[in-house]
Design a protein around this motif. Structure first.
Motif, PDB file in Angstrom:
ATOM      1  N   GLU A  22       0.842  -1.190   0.000  1.00 52.63           N
ATOM      2  CA  GLU A  22       0.000   0.000   0.000  1.00 52.63           C
ATOM      3  C   GLU A  22       0.880   1.244   0.000  1.00 52.63           C
ATOM      4  OE1 GLU A  22      -3.510   1.646  -0.402  1.00 52.63           O
ATOM      5  OE2 GLU A  22      -3.329  -0.481  -0.044  1.00 52.63           O
ATOM      6  N   ARG A  23       0.451   2.256  -0.717  1.00 56.62           N
ATOM      7  CA  ARG A  23       1.201   3.514  -0.766  1.00 56.62           C
ATOM      8  C   ARG A  23       1.217   4.161   0.607  1.00 56.62           C
ATOM      9  NH1 ARG A  23       1.681   6.414  -5.950  1.00 56.62           N
ATOM     10  NH2 ARG A  23       2.122   8.109  -4.553  1.00 56.62           N
ATOM     11  N   THR A  24       2.334   4.766   0.935  1.00 49.55           N
ATOM     12  CA  THR A  24       2.452   5.473   2.200  1.00 49.55           C
ATOM     13  C   THR A  24       1.791   6.840   2.118  1.00 49.55           C
ATOM     14  OG1 THR A  24       4.572   4.382   2.511  1.00 49.55           O
ATOM     15  CG2 THR A  24       4.071   6.206   3.977  1.00 49.55           C
ATOM     16  N   TYR A  25       2.081   7.581   1.041  1.00 49.96           N
ATOM     17  CA  TYR A  25       1.584   8.946   0.907  1.00 49.96           C
ATOM     18  C   TYR A  25       0.969   9.187  -0.463  1.00 49.96           C
ATOM     19  CZ  TYR A  25       4.505   9.993   4.965  1.00 49.96           C
ATOM     20  OH  TYR A  25       5.072   9.996   6.195  1.00 49.96           O
ATOM     21  N   TYR A  26       0.038  10.140  -0.488  1.00 47.35           N
ATOM     22  CA  TYR A  26      -0.495  10.729  -1.708  1.00 47.35           C
ATOM     23  C   TYR A  26      -0.193  12.213  -1.606  1.00 47.35           C
ATOM     24  CZ  TYR A  26      -2.899   6.299  -1.866  1.00 47.35           C
ATOM     25  OH  TYR A  26      -3.171   4.964  -1.878  1.00 47.35           O
ATOM     26  N   TYR A  38      -0.234  13.317   2.181  1.00 52.09           N
ATOM     27  CA  TYR A  38      -1.413  12.844   2.894  1.00 52.09           C
ATOM     28  C   TYR A  38      -1.425  11.323   2.910  1.00 52.09           C
ATOM     29  CZ  TYR A  38      -3.159  17.562   1.976  1.00 52.09           C
ATOM     30  OH  TYR A  38      -3.308  18.915   1.906  1.00 52.09           O
ATOM     31  N   THR A  39      -1.879  10.763   4.020  1.00 51.23           N
ATOM     32  CA  THR A  39      -2.128   9.330   4.042  1.00 51.23           C
ATOM     33  C   THR A  39      -3.513   9.088   3.447  1.00 51.23           C
ATOM     34  OG1 THR A  39      -3.113   9.416   6.243  1.00 51.23           O
ATOM     35  CG2 THR A  39      -0.720   9.023   6.122  1.00 51.23           C
ATOM     36  N   ARG A  40      -3.866   7.842   3.228  1.00 45.85           N
ATOM     37  CA  ARG A  40      -5.173   7.512   2.652  1.00 45.85           C
ATOM     38  C   ARG A  40      -6.299   8.026   3.554  1.00 45.85           C
ATOM     39  NH1 ARG A  40      -7.060   4.121  -1.194  1.00 45.85           N
ATOM     40  NH2 ARG A  40      -5.038   3.217  -1.583  1.00 45.85           N
ATOM     41  N   ASP A  41      -6.125   7.940   4.866  1.00 42.83           N
ATOM     42  CA  ASP A  41      -7.162   8.392   5.801  1.00 42.83           C
ATOM     43  C   ASP A  41      -7.326   9.901   5.802  1.00 42.83           C
ATOM     44  OD1 ASP A  41      -7.596   5.772   6.547  1.00 42.83           O
ATOM     45  OD2 ASP A  41      -6.203   5.878   8.239  1.00 42.83           O
ATOM     46  N   ASP A 137       1.708  14.253  -9.078  1.00 39.09           N
ATOM     47  CA  ASP A 137       2.273  12.934  -9.337  1.00 39.09           C
ATOM     48  C   ASP A 137       3.531  12.743  -8.496  1.00 39.09           C
ATOM     49  OD1 ASP A 137       3.914  14.667 -10.716  1.00 39.09           O
ATOM     50  OD2 ASP A 137       4.085  13.389 -12.484  1.00 39.09           O
ATOM     51  N   ASP A 138       4.004  11.516  -8.455  1.00 42.91           N
ATOM     52  CA  ASP A 138       5.142  11.187  -7.603  1.00 42.91           C
ATOM     53  C   ASP A 138       6.418  11.901  -8.014  1.00 42.91           C
ATOM     54  OD1 ASP A 138       3.605   9.614  -6.022  1.00 42.91           O
ATOM     55  OD2 ASP A 138       4.298   7.711  -6.832  1.00 42.91           O
ATOM     56  N   GLU A 139       6.626  12.086  -9.306  1.00 44.70           N
ATOM     57  CA  GLU A 139       7.857  12.738  -9.767  1.00 44.70           C
ATOM     58  C   GLU A 139       7.890  14.201  -9.325  1.00 44.70           C
ATOM     59  OE1 GLU A 139      11.536  13.310 -11.264  1.00 44.70           O
ATOM     60  OE2 GLU A 139      10.499  11.411 -10.973  1.00 44.70           O
ATOM     61  N   ALA A 140       6.784  14.912  -9.487  1.00 45.08           N
ATOM     62  CA  ALA A 140       6.725  16.311  -9.055  1.00 45.08           C
ATOM     63  C   ALA A 140       6.853  16.411  -7.539  1.00 45.08           C
ATOM     64  CB  ALA A 140       5.432  16.953  -9.526  1.00 45.08           C
ATOM     65  N   ALA A 141       6.230  15.482  -6.825  1.00 41.32           N
ATOM     66  CA  ALA A 141       6.324  15.481  -5.367  1.00 41.32           C
ATOM     67  C   ALA A 141       7.752  15.190  -4.913  1.00 41.32           C
ATOM     68  CB  ALA A 141       5.359  14.457  -4.784  1.00 41.32           C
ATOM     69  N   ARG A 142       8.420  14.247  -5.572  1.00 40.72           N
ATOM     70  CA  ARG A 142       9.799  13.943  -5.187  1.00 40.72           C
ATOM     71  C   ARG A 142      10.697  15.155  -5.383  1.00 40.72           C
ATOM     72  NH1 ARG A 142      14.467  12.520  -7.529  1.00 40.72           N
ATOM     73  NH2 ARG A 142      13.564  12.467  -9.600  1.00 40.72           N
ATOM     74  N   ASN A 159       8.197   5.745  -0.769  1.00 39.13           N
ATOM     75  CA  ASN A 159       7.358   6.930  -0.603  1.00 39.13           C
ATOM     76  C   ASN A 159       6.965   7.542  -1.947  1.00 39.13           C
ATOM     77  OD1 ASN A 159       7.351   6.725   2.136  1.00 39.13           O
ATOM     78  ND2 ASN A 159       8.916   8.260   2.481  1.00 39.13           N
ATOM     79  N   PHE A 160       7.722   7.274  -2.991  1.00 40.20           N
ATOM     80  CA  PHE A 160       7.465   7.805  -4.334  1.00 40.20           C
ATOM     81  C   PHE A 160       7.542   6.653  -5.352  1.00 40.20           C
ATOM     82  CE2 PHE A 160       9.443  11.057  -1.730  1.00 40.20           C
ATOM     83  CZ  PHE A 160       8.563  12.115  -1.870  1.00 40.20           C
ATOM     84  N   PRO A 161       6.600   5.708  -5.309  1.00 38.95           N
ATOM     85  CA  PRO A 161       6.741   4.506  -6.134  1.00 38.95           C
ATOM     86  C   PRO A 161       6.659   4.753  -7.643  1.00 38.95           C
ATOM     87  CG  PRO A 161       4.620   4.536  -5.055  1.00 38.95           C
ATOM     88  CD  PRO A 161       5.402   5.682  -4.495  1.00 38.95           C
TER      89      PRO A 161
END
Length: 165
Positions: A22-26, A38-41, A137-142, A159-161
């Motif tokens: 499961e992904r850690t963060y969005y 953010y987490t899923r919750d 997206d993960d690339e921009a977040a990284r 954290n950035f799959p």
């Protein structure tokens, strides 16, 4: 969701397929031009949803109003279906068979979305996070979190799959 194959693991001499973790963060931009993890919750209805869906209405109050409006529509279409069955009116019966489940599902989806957003608001309030506005997206977040180490997100592949390393 895709299935990843771990070539080293086998069951009965056949490869075992395992679900990815499961992904850690969005990631999403807040209203203050900063990116947050953010987490899923904590996600709720904000931003475009990470699981592929998206709520057109992202306000808790409007979700409740839509649900309340759809309840009479569901009851009305059900009554129309019963009347069509009694009178053997096939065209109205088909219309009722299509509309009744659609109108009945709408309040469920609205109330479920509003309930999930209420829980997410509580979780975000505990961490002091704003409502997510636009997903990233993960690339921009990284790249963002590499430049802003004070945000506290660890720069690791889990954290950035979906980022390009």
């Amino acid at each position: 969701m895709t299935l990843d194959r771990d070539p080293g693991r086998t069951v009965n001499d056949r490869p075992e397929f395992i679900l990815p973790p499961e992904r850690t963060y969005y990631y999403a931009w807040g209203g203050d031009k900063r990116m947050y993890a953010y987490t899923r919750d904590e996600w709720g209805m904000g931003g475009s949803l990470p699981n592929g869906g998206n709520y057109t209405v992202r306000s808790l109050v409007v979700q409740f109003i839509l649900a309340i409006i759809m309840v009479p529509a569901a009851v009305g279409s059900f009554i129309m279906l019963i009347a069509a069955i009694v009178s053997l009116n096939w065209i109205v019966m088909i219309f009722g068979l299509v509309c009744t489940p659609l109108f009945a599902a709408a309040p469920y989806v609205c109330f479920k979305g509003a309930r999930d957003e209420r829980k997410a608001r509580k979780a975000r309030k505990l961490k002091g996070l704003p409502k997510p506005q636009t997903s990233a997206d993960d690339e921009a977040a990284r790249r963002y979190f590499t430049d802003h180490k004070e945000a506290g997100v660890e720069i690791t592949p889990p954290n950035f799959p979906d980022a390009k390393w």
